[in-house]
Design a protein around this motif. Structure first.
Motif, PDB file in Angstrom:
ATOM      1  N   THR A  91      -4.573  53.635  25.472  1.00 39.93           N
ATOM      2  CA  THR A  91      -3.110  53.638  25.395  1.00 39.93           C
ATOM      3  C   THR A  91      -2.508  53.220  26.736  1.00 39.93           C
ATOM      4  O   THR A  91      -3.137  53.368  27.782  1.00 39.93           O
ATOM      5  CB  THR A  91      -2.583  55.031  25.020  1.00 39.93           C
ATOM      6  N   PRO A  92      -1.289  52.688  26.730  1.00 39.31           N
ATOM      7  CA  PRO A  92      -0.625  52.309  27.986  1.00 39.31           C
ATOM      8  C   PRO A  92      -0.476  53.494  28.925  1.00 39.31           C
ATOM      9  O   PRO A  92      -0.430  54.652  28.505  1.00 39.31           O
ATOM     10  CB  PRO A  92       0.745  51.798  27.511  1.00 39.31           C
ATOM     11  N   GLN A  93      -0.359  53.168  30.228  1.00 35.76           N
ATOM     12  CA  GLN A  93      -0.257  54.231  31.231  1.00 35.76           C
ATOM     13  C   GLN A  93       1.078  54.966  31.142  1.00 35.76           C
ATOM     14  O   GLN A  93       1.166  56.153  31.461  1.00 35.76           O
ATOM     15  CB  GLN A  93      -0.414  53.640  32.635  1.00 35.76           C
ATOM     16  N   GLN A  94       2.133  54.290  30.740  1.00 31.67           N
ATOM     17  CA  GLN A  94       3.448  54.914  30.677  1.00 31.67           C
ATOM     18  C   GLN A  94       3.626  55.670  29.366  1.00 31.67           C
ATOM     19  O   GLN A  94       3.048  55.319  28.334  1.00 31.67           O
ATOM     20  CB  GLN A  94       4.549  53.849  30.814  1.00 31.67           C
ATOM     21  N   THR A  95       4.453  56.692  29.420  1.00 26.43           N
ATOM     22  CA  THR A  95       4.741  57.474  28.215  1.00 26.43           C
ATOM     23  C   THR A  95       5.784  56.752  27.367  1.00 26.43           C
ATOM     24  O   THR A  95       6.438  55.799  27.825  1.00 26.43           O
ATOM     25  CB  THR A  95       5.281  58.865  28.598  1.00 26.43           C
ATOM     26  N   LEU A  96       5.962  57.224  26.148  1.00 29.40           N
ATOM     27  CA  LEU A  96       6.958  56.635  25.256  1.00 29.40           C
ATOM     28  C   LEU A  96       8.358  56.730  25.863  1.00 29.40           C
ATOM     29  O   LEU A  96       9.149  55.781  25.800  1.00 29.40           O
ATOM     30  CB  LEU A  96       6.930  57.342  23.895  1.00 29.40           C
ATOM     31  N   LYS A  97       8.672  57.856  26.489  1.00 22.19           N
ATOM     32  CA  LYS A  97       9.985  58.041  27.107  1.00 22.19           C
ATOM     33  C   LYS A  97      10.197  57.053  28.246  1.00 22.19           C
ATOM     34  O   LYS A  97      11.272  56.470  28.394  1.00 22.19           O
ATOM     35  CB  LYS A  97      10.125  59.478  27.612  1.00 22.19           C
ATOM     36  N   GLU A  98       9.160  56.853  29.053  1.00 19.29           N
ATOM     37  CA  GLU A  98       9.262  55.924  30.176  1.00 19.29           C
ATOM     38  C   GLU A  98       9.388  54.479  29.690  1.00 19.29           C
ATOM     39  O   GLU A  98      10.208  53.698  30.194  1.00 19.29           O
ATOM     40  CB  GLU A  98       8.031  56.077  31.078  1.00 19.29           C
ATOM     41  N   PHE A 114      10.782  38.161  33.787  1.00 17.66           N
ATOM     42  CA  PHE A 114      10.344  39.543  33.968  1.00 17.66           C
ATOM     43  C   PHE A 114       9.138  39.561  34.908  1.00 17.66           C
ATOM     44  O   PHE A 114       8.075  39.014  34.591  1.00 17.66           O
ATOM     45  CB  PHE A 114       9.979  40.126  32.596  1.00 17.66           C
ATOM     46  N   LEU A 115       9.303  40.168  36.082  1.00 18.94           N
ATOM     47  CA  LEU A 115       8.226  40.260  37.076  1.00 18.94           C
ATOM     48  C   LEU A 115       7.702  41.687  37.127  1.00 18.94           C
ATOM     49  O   LEU A 115       8.488  42.637  37.249  1.00 18.94           O
ATOM     50  CB  LEU A 115       8.746  39.845  38.457  1.00 18.94           C
ATOM     51  N   ILE A 116       6.386  41.826  37.045  1.00 20.86           N
ATOM     52  CA  ILE A 116       5.777  43.155  37.019  1.00 20.86           C
ATOM     53  C   ILE A 116       4.697  43.263  38.091  1.00 20.86           C
ATOM     54  O   ILE A 116       3.760  42.457  38.125  1.00 20.86           O
ATOM     55  CB  ILE A 116       5.162  43.457  35.634  1.00 20.86           C
ATOM     56  N   ASP A 122      -0.833  48.027  29.325  1.00 22.84           N
ATOM     57  CA  ASP A 122       0.444  47.811  28.647  1.00 22.84           C
ATOM     58  C   ASP A 122       1.010  46.413  28.891  1.00 22.84           C
ATOM     59  O   ASP A 122       2.097  46.085  28.416  1.00 22.84           O
ATOM     60  CB  ASP A 122       1.471  48.858  29.106  1.00 22.84           C
ATOM     61  N   SER A 123       0.258  45.562  29.602  1.00 21.19           N
ATOM     62  CA  SER A 123       0.779  44.239  29.974  1.00 21.19           C
ATOM     63  C   SER A 123       1.081  43.365  28.759  1.00 21.19           C
ATOM     64  O   SER A 123       2.101  42.666  28.714  1.00 21.19           O
ATOM     65  CB  SER A 123      -0.218  43.527  30.894  1.00 21.19           C
ATOM     66  N   ASN A 130       9.044  40.585  25.644  1.00 21.34           N
ATOM     67  CA  ASN A 130       9.833  39.513  26.269  1.00 21.34           C
ATOM     68  C   ASN A 130       9.472  38.174  25.634  1.00 21.34           C
ATOM     69  O   ASN A 130       9.411  37.145  26.316  1.00 21.34           O
ATOM     70  CB  ASN A 130       9.567  39.476  27.784  1.00 21.34           C
ATOM     71  N   HIS A 131       9.265  38.161  24.339  1.00 25.46           N
ATOM     72  CA  HIS A 131       8.858  36.951  23.615  1.00 25.46           C
ATOM     73  C   HIS A 131       9.869  35.822  23.841  1.00 25.46           C
ATOM     74  O   HIS A 131      11.071  36.003  23.695  1.00 25.46           O
ATOM     75  CB  HIS A 131       8.758  37.247  22.112  1.00 25.46           C
ATOM     76  N   GLY A 132       9.356  34.669  24.229  1.00 26.83           N
ATOM     77  CA  GLY A 132      10.223  33.527  24.506  1.00 26.83           C
ATOM     78  C   GLY A 132      10.643  33.427  25.952  1.00 26.83           C
ATOM     79  O   GLY A 132      11.188  32.409  26.380  1.00 26.83           O
ATOM     80  N   GLY A 133      10.419  34.512  26.727  1.00 29.42           N
ATOM     81  CA  GLY A 133      10.749  34.500  28.148  1.00 29.42           C
ATOM     82  C   GLY A 133       9.494  34.314  28.985  1.00 29.42           C
ATOM     83  O   GLY A 133       8.418  33.985  28.470  1.00 29.42           O
ATOM     84  N   ARG A 134       9.635  34.532  30.282  1.00 27.78           N
ATOM     85  CA  ARG A 134       8.494  34.410  31.185  1.00 27.78           C
ATOM     86  C   ARG A 134       8.183  35.767  31.798  1.00 27.78           C
ATOM     87  O   ARG A 134       9.047  36.377  32.434  1.00 27.78           O
ATOM     88  CB  ARG A 134       8.789  33.403  32.300  1.00 27.78           C
ATOM     89  N   THR A 135       6.970  36.234  31.590  1.00 33.06           N
ATOM     90  CA  THR A 135       6.527  37.513  32.142  1.00 33.06           C
ATOM     91  C   THR A 135       5.354  37.264  33.081  1.00 33.06           C
ATOM     92  O   THR A 135       4.345  36.667  32.674  1.00 33.06           O
ATOM     93  CB  THR A 135       6.107  38.484  31.025  1.00 33.06           C
ATOM     94  N   VAL A 136       5.499  37.687  34.330  1.00 33.98           N
ATOM     95  CA  VAL A 136       4.477  37.436  35.352  1.00 33.98           C
ATOM     96  C   VAL A 136       3.978  38.766  35.910  1.00 33.98           C
ATOM     97  O   VAL A 136       4.773  39.668  36.186  1.00 33.98           O
ATOM     98  CB  VAL A 136       5.038  36.566  36.499  1.00 33.98           C
ATOM     99  N   PHE A 137       2.661  38.864  36.097  1.00 38.55           N
ATOM    100  CA  PHE A 137       2.038  40.091  36.602  1.00 38.55           C
ATOM    101  C   PHE A 137       1.405  39.820  37.967  1.00 38.55           C
ATOM    102  O   PHE A 137       0.724  38.806  38.155  1.00 38.55           O
ATOM    103  CB  PHE A 137       0.981  40.588  35.617  1.00 38.55           C
TER     104      PHE A 137
END
Length: 265
Positions: A91-98, A114-116, A122-123, A130-137
């Motif tokens: 599961t992702p590191q962040q909680t549902l609330k976060e 979106f820069l991460i 959870d990546s 962010n479908h259609g956008g640019r997400t960079v890790f």
């Protein structure tokens, strides 16, 4: 004698005349009946058409109906995310609330830039949201980047080198009070010790709509800590010419993340 001879002839002429008159009457009556019958057929046909037209709703009387939806495929990024998370127990590191805090903002802004800071379990979720956008890790561990690329080759990620340690946090926040650290400028030429350099130019030149600081490691003294990431996110956010940037910092229950976020953000 002449008058007697003429009488039969006149009688024949009269009979023939009456016959022709009768024949003409019959013909005229037949033609009239046929015409009336044709008119009746046309009238029935006309009435039938009118009745049929009455059954059809007019464009003016009826509101426009929605068109039949087209058959479209699920976008590949979303399909990959569904398959990935359904078939894994991690599961992702962040909680549902976060996650909900960031996803609400992302829902309004996506597709966007979106820069991460951090590449994790959870990546793929963030990339899909962010479908259609640019997400960079941006990731500190080269080995981990290679593992993720084998499983999820569509994710865009870059390696980051951190030269700080958590036990240097007090010293670094003092350096952040220097005038050249307070100036908002190009990170590539900044003199501030907190700024991160070495990214591809495109990372610095892009106006990021969202920045999430969820790395590097910061839970023990020898870990790099998130001091540089928070400060660099500040520069990128305030350096843009138009619009605004939302910055999210994970693990703000920890002392350093809380202190640096309040000071620089």
């Amino acid at each position: 004698m002449r008058s007697k001879n003429q009488s039969p002839i006149n009688t024949k002429i009269i009979i023939l005349g009456l016959f022709f008159l009768l024949l003409l009457s019959v013909i005229a009556w037949s033609s009239s009946s046929s015409f009336i019958a044709e008119n009746d057929d046309l009238s029935d046909s006309s009435n039938l058409s009118i009745d049929e037209e009455k059954q059809k709703p007019s464009a003016a009387a009826c509101p426009s109906l929605p068109s039949t939806p087209k058959c479209t495929k699920t976008p590949p990024s979303l399909a990959n995310a569904l398959v990935h998370y359904v078939t894994t127990n991690i599961t992702p590191q962040q909680t549902l609330k976060e996650i909900s805090v960031s996803s609400r903002v992302l829902e309004k802004k996506s597709p966007c830039n979106f820069l991460i800071f951090g590449l994790g379990h959870d990546s793929l979720m963030w990339d899909s949201l962010n479908h259609g956008g640019r997400t960079v890790f941006l990731e500190e561990d080269k080995g981990w980047i290679e593992q993720i690329r084998e499983k999820l080759p569509t994710l865009e990620s870059y390696h980051v080198t951190y030269e700080t340690r958590v036990n240097q946090a007090d010293e670094l926040i003092e350096s952040g009070m220097e005038d050249y650290c307070k100036v908002v400028g190009d990170p590539r030429i900044s003199r501030c010790q907190l700024v991160l350099k070495g990214f591809p130019d495109d990372i610095y030149d892009t106006e990021w709509d969202l920045i999430m600081v969820d790395a590097p490691t910061g839970y023990h003294d020898e870990a790099p800590g998130r001091m540089n990431a928070i400060y660099t996110a500040r520069l990128m956010a305030r350096n843009r010419k138009n619009g605004e940037t939302d910055v999210f910092v994970h693990d703000v229950d920890r002392v350093i993340e809380d202190k640096f976020s309040k000071f620089f953000l």
